[in-house]
Design a protein around this motif. Structure first.
Motif, PDB file in Angstrom:
ATOM      1  N   PHE A  54       0.825  -1.205   0.000  1.00  0.00           N
ATOM      2  CA  PHE A  54       0.000   0.000   0.000  1.00  0.00           C
ATOM      3  C   PHE A  54       0.858   1.254   0.000  1.00  0.00           C
ATOM      4  N   THR A  55       0.358   2.271  -0.666  1.00  0.00           N
ATOM      5  CA  THR A  55       0.942   3.605  -0.599  1.00  0.00           C
ATOM      6  C   THR A  55       0.005   4.443   0.260  1.00  0.00           C
ATOM      7  N   PHE A  56       0.558   5.078   1.278  1.00  0.00           N
ATOM      8  CA  PHE A  56      -0.212   5.955   2.163  1.00  0.00           C
ATOM      9  C   PHE A  56       0.208   7.389   1.907  1.00  0.00           C
ATOM     10  N   ILE A  57      -0.760   8.265   1.701  1.00  0.00           N
ATOM     11  CA  ILE A  57      -0.491   9.687   1.523  1.00  0.00           C
ATOM     12  C   ILE A  57      -1.192  10.422   2.650  1.00  0.00           C
ATOM     13  N   ASP A  58      -0.392  11.008   3.545  1.00  0.00           N
ATOM     14  CA  ASP A  58      -0.955  11.737   4.681  1.00  0.00           C
ATOM     15  C   ASP A  58      -1.426  13.122   4.256  1.00  0.00           C
ATOM     16  N   ALA A  59      -2.220  13.755   5.109  1.00  0.00           N
ATOM     17  CA  ALA A  59      -2.760  15.080   4.824  1.00  0.00           C
ATOM     18  C   ALA A  59      -1.660  16.105   4.552  1.00  0.00           C
ATOM     19  N   ASP A  60      -0.473  15.906   5.154  1.00  0.00           N
ATOM     20  CA  ASP A  60       0.631  16.851   4.940  1.00  0.00           C
ATOM     21  C   ASP A  60       1.453  16.521   3.692  1.00  0.00           C
ATOM     22  N   GLY A  61       1.038  15.488   2.943  1.00  0.00           N
ATOM     23  CA  GLY A  61       1.740  15.123   1.722  1.00  0.00           C
ATOM     24  C   GLY A  61       2.808  14.052   1.892  1.00  0.00           C
ATOM     25  N   THR A  62       3.047  13.607   3.118  1.00  0.00           N
ATOM     26  CA  THR A  62       4.029  12.558   3.364  1.00  0.00           C
ATOM     27  C   THR A  62       3.574  11.265   2.687  1.00  0.00           C
ATOM     28  N   VAL A  63       4.476  10.636   1.949  1.00  0.00           N
ATOM     29  CA  VAL A  63       4.171   9.384   1.260  1.00  0.00           C
ATOM     30  C   VAL A  63       4.959   8.256   1.913  1.00  0.00           C
ATOM     31  N   THR A  64       4.260   7.172   2.246  1.00  0.00           N
ATOM     32  CA  THR A  64       4.878   5.985   2.830  1.00  0.00           C
ATOM     33  C   THR A  64       4.380   4.774   2.061  1.00  0.00           C
TER      34      THR A  64
END
Length: 161
Positions: free
Chosen positions: A90-100
């Motif tokens: 999975f790719t997670f994109i946080d509200a601040d734009g951080t991608v994990t």
């Protein structure tokens, strides 16, 4: 996988074709005992504070996700190691734009009698998704059932999916 390799500056390896460059990639182990119970840890600090998850660890620079999963697949007293299976990426994109990027592995173990301090075995029907990260309700059961998933989650303020 061509786009993935280019985006994450990966080089081919024997196990997955991906070598991680940097610490933006994580592995989560879903340890499952012979009765289908899942081993969960409640986080006491960090971005997952108060939430329960499987074992989440960073993939070290130059390490493959499979190698990181094997490195962390520990055995406590009374445990036996079973197969280690990739269930999802999975790719997670946080509200601040951080991608994990997070690789989910299912780790089959023997008896659940022994558990590390701070962890607990939870029956499949007793998983409390309100006490887990918001994305888990969308994929956890499917991966435990053997589905192979690839997906993306975009989080809004407050970690809502």
């Amino acid at each position: 996988m061509k786009g993935f390799d280019k985006k994450y500056k990966a080089k081919p390896t024997e196990d997955s074709g991906i070598v991680v460059r940097g610490k933006q990639v994580l592995v989560q182990l879903l340890c499952v005992d012979e009765h289908g119970a899942v081993l969960l840890q409640r986080h006491k600090k960090g971005p997952l504070k108060g939430l329960s998850t499987g074992l989440i660890v960073p993939v070290e620079d130059g390490e493959t996700p499979e190698a990181a999963a094997r490195r962390e697949f520990f055995c406590g007293p009374g445990w036996t190691r079973g197969p280690l299976e990739r269930g999802a990426v999975f790719t997670f994109i946080d509200a601040d734009g951080t991608v994990t990027v997070e690789h989910e592995f299912v780790a089959r173990t023997g008896a659940s009698a022994a558990q590390p301090a701070g962890w607990r075995w939870v029956g499949r029907d007793d998983l409390d998704f309100a006490a887990m990260p918001a994305d888990d309700a969308h994929w956890y059961g499917r991966v435990l059932d053997g589905e192979k998933l690839v997906g993306q989650f975009v989080f809004g303020p407050g970690k809502n999916v």
